[in-house]
Write a protein that holds these residues in place. Sequence first.
Motif, PDB file in Angstrom:
ATOM      1  N   LYS A 138      28.241  30.560 -14.377  1.00 63.93           N
ATOM      2  CA  LYS A 138      27.533  31.209 -13.156  1.00 63.93           C
ATOM      3  C   LYS A 138      26.780  32.296 -13.573  1.00 63.93           C
ATOM      4  CE  LYS A 138      31.511  30.678  -9.938  1.00 63.93           C
ATOM      5  NZ  LYS A 138      32.480  31.278  -8.894  1.00 63.93           N
ATOM      6  N   VAL A 139      26.006  32.524 -12.651  1.00 64.82           N
ATOM      7  CA  VAL A 139      24.781  33.728 -13.016  1.00 64.82           C
ATOM      8  C   VAL A 139      25.347  34.921 -11.947  1.00 64.82           C
ATOM      9  CG1 VAL A 139      22.621  34.340 -12.418  1.00 64.82           C
ATOM     10  CG2 VAL A 139      22.812  32.294 -13.387  1.00 64.82           C
ATOM     11  N   TYR A 179      25.444  18.229 -13.317  1.00 61.94           N
ATOM     12  CA  TYR A 179      24.090  17.629 -13.828  1.00 61.94           C
ATOM     13  C   TYR A 179      23.345  18.835 -14.508  1.00 61.94           C
ATOM     14  CZ  TYR A 179      19.314  16.074 -13.646  1.00 61.94           C
ATOM     15  OH  TYR A 179      17.911  15.755 -13.947  1.00 61.94           O
ATOM     16  N   TYR A 180      23.191  19.824 -14.055  1.00 64.28           N
ATOM     17  CA  TYR A 180      22.268  20.800 -14.748  1.00 64.28           C
ATOM     18  C   TYR A 180      22.903  21.260 -16.120  1.00 64.28           C
ATOM     19  CZ  TYR A 180      19.468  21.081 -10.726  1.00 64.28           C
ATOM     20  OH  TYR A 180      18.475  20.993  -9.729  1.00 64.28           O
ATOM     21  N   LYS A 181      24.147  21.340 -16.154  1.00 64.77           N
ATOM     22  CA  LYS A 181      25.049  21.470 -17.451  1.00 64.77           C
ATOM     23  C   LYS A 181      24.489  20.309 -18.571  1.00 64.77           C
ATOM     24  CE  LYS A 181      28.712  24.119 -15.761  1.00 64.77           C
ATOM     25  NZ  LYS A 181      30.222  24.096 -15.448  1.00 64.77           N
ATOM     26  N   ILE A 209      18.635  29.172 -15.701  1.00 70.61           N
ATOM     27  CA  ILE A 209      19.773  29.575 -15.740  1.00 70.61           C
ATOM     28  C   ILE A 209      20.088  29.708 -17.372  1.00 70.61           C
ATOM     29  CG2 ILE A 209      22.140  28.381 -15.720  1.00 70.61           C
ATOM     30  CD1 ILE A 209      21.093  26.495 -13.640  1.00 70.61           C
ATOM     31  N   TYR A 210      19.507  29.201 -18.343  1.00 71.69           N
ATOM     32  CA  TYR A 210      19.992  29.277 -19.640  1.00 71.69           C
ATOM     33  C   TYR A 210      18.721  29.920 -20.356  1.00 71.69           C
ATOM     34  CZ  TYR A 210      23.507  25.978 -18.286  1.00 71.69           C
ATOM     35  OH  TYR A 210      24.556  25.228 -17.723  1.00 71.69           O
ATOM     36  N   LYS A 213      19.431  30.914 -24.190  1.00 71.70           N
ATOM     37  CA  LYS A 213      19.275  29.884 -25.177  1.00 71.70           C
ATOM     38  C   LYS A 213      18.087  29.173 -25.333  1.00 71.70           C
ATOM     39  CE  LYS A 213      24.176  28.879 -23.843  1.00 71.70           C
ATOM     40  NZ  LYS A 213      25.069  27.840 -23.606  1.00 71.70           N
ATOM     41  N   PHE A 214      17.063  29.290 -24.506  1.00 73.07           N
ATOM     42  CA  PHE A 214      15.766  28.646 -24.834  1.00 73.07           C
ATOM     43  C   PHE A 214      14.795  29.242 -25.253  1.00 73.07           C
ATOM     44  CE2 PHE A 214      17.459  25.577 -21.556  1.00 73.07           C
ATOM     45  CZ  PHE A 214      17.040  24.216 -21.850  1.00 73.07           C
ATOM     46  N   LYS A 215      14.998  30.888 -25.329  1.00 75.86           N
ATOM     47  CA  LYS A 215      13.915  31.603 -25.746  1.00 75.86           C
ATOM     48  C   LYS A 215      13.630  31.158 -27.359  1.00 75.86           C
ATOM     49  CE  LYS A 215      14.451  36.002 -25.176  1.00 75.86           C
ATOM     50  NZ  LYS A 215      14.835  37.274 -25.030  1.00 75.86           N
ATOM     51  N   GLY A 216      12.482  30.856 -27.689  1.00 77.07           N
ATOM     52  CA  GLY A 216      12.136  30.797 -29.265  1.00 77.07           C
ATOM     53  C   GLY A 216      11.708  29.319 -29.187  1.00 77.07           C
TER      54      GLY A 216
END
Length: 316
Positions: A138-139, A179-181, A209-210, A213-216
């Motif tokens: 959750k955000v 689905y998004y997970k 959302i993530y 985790k996507f940074k970089g």
Amino acid sequence: MMNRESRDFHTYLRGIILIGFMLLLIGLITTGKLNYYVAPKMHIFVYFAIGILGILGVMQFFRRSDEQHDDACGCGVDHTPKGRPLKHFFIYMIFVIPLLTGFMIPEKAMDSSVAENRGIRYGTGLYAKPAQKTDEGKVTTTQNIDVEAYLDDPEGYIQEMEKSVKEENPVETYDVTAYYKKFGKEQLAKEKVKVTSDHYLDTMTVLDIYLDKFKGKEIETTGFVYREDGMSENQAVIARFSMNCCSADAVVYGTIIEGDEVSKLKEDEWYTVTGTIDETELNKVRLPLVQVDSLEKIKPLKDPYVYPSPESLGAY
């Protein structure tokens, strides 16, 4: 005699208008421009409309042919349109003007001028203020707690907190669907995140959302250039129009890009951008940012719009 001539005129004109709309829709389909106005999932209704318009148009001509032999249908009623010619003129213009406009004005995809009027959404808009994530997917927003105020009046303090959240942060929580997970894990496992037209909105969602985790990670995205007031010279937006039903509900989504060469980009030109995912803040909103490594100018895509994927809508 005059009544029959007047009736024949109106019958012919109605038939021509109906056939004209049918030909206009057929032209949009054959030239591939129908996607400028209607989402692919709605095309079936356009095909149905073409059939109905064609049948009704042809019926008008057959109706006129029958009335040449029988001055009346036998019902005892004069079917000649009533009213002054000026009234009929304005009524027909309601249909003729859109028809002529459709044939005369060249089809054009929506651009930055439309984005300026409608506004642009960065990512998916899940964050209304800087946020943190929980393990439950959750955000949620962070908020400082005044312990003394809470102890003095717990119920009143909670009400004030809820009121403050609604005013400052209309998006309190966002439940991440299965689905998004799954889609987020698939993208994280890839060496490069490639934003495709088929899953454009899905990718924007999981980036939102993530983001931590996507940074970089390396990313490649395509779209037209758009700029908002207040952006620095080395920033711009790579944007796409999303359509759910038709052009009337089109929404602009975009990703902020940043780099030394960005200042040279012209609005509405199309580029494929490769870079590294980072984050920025705009109007106190935490957003994905692409630090540009390379820019490739391309021709506008044949279908410039993106659509919600069947998977995100549950059709999988």
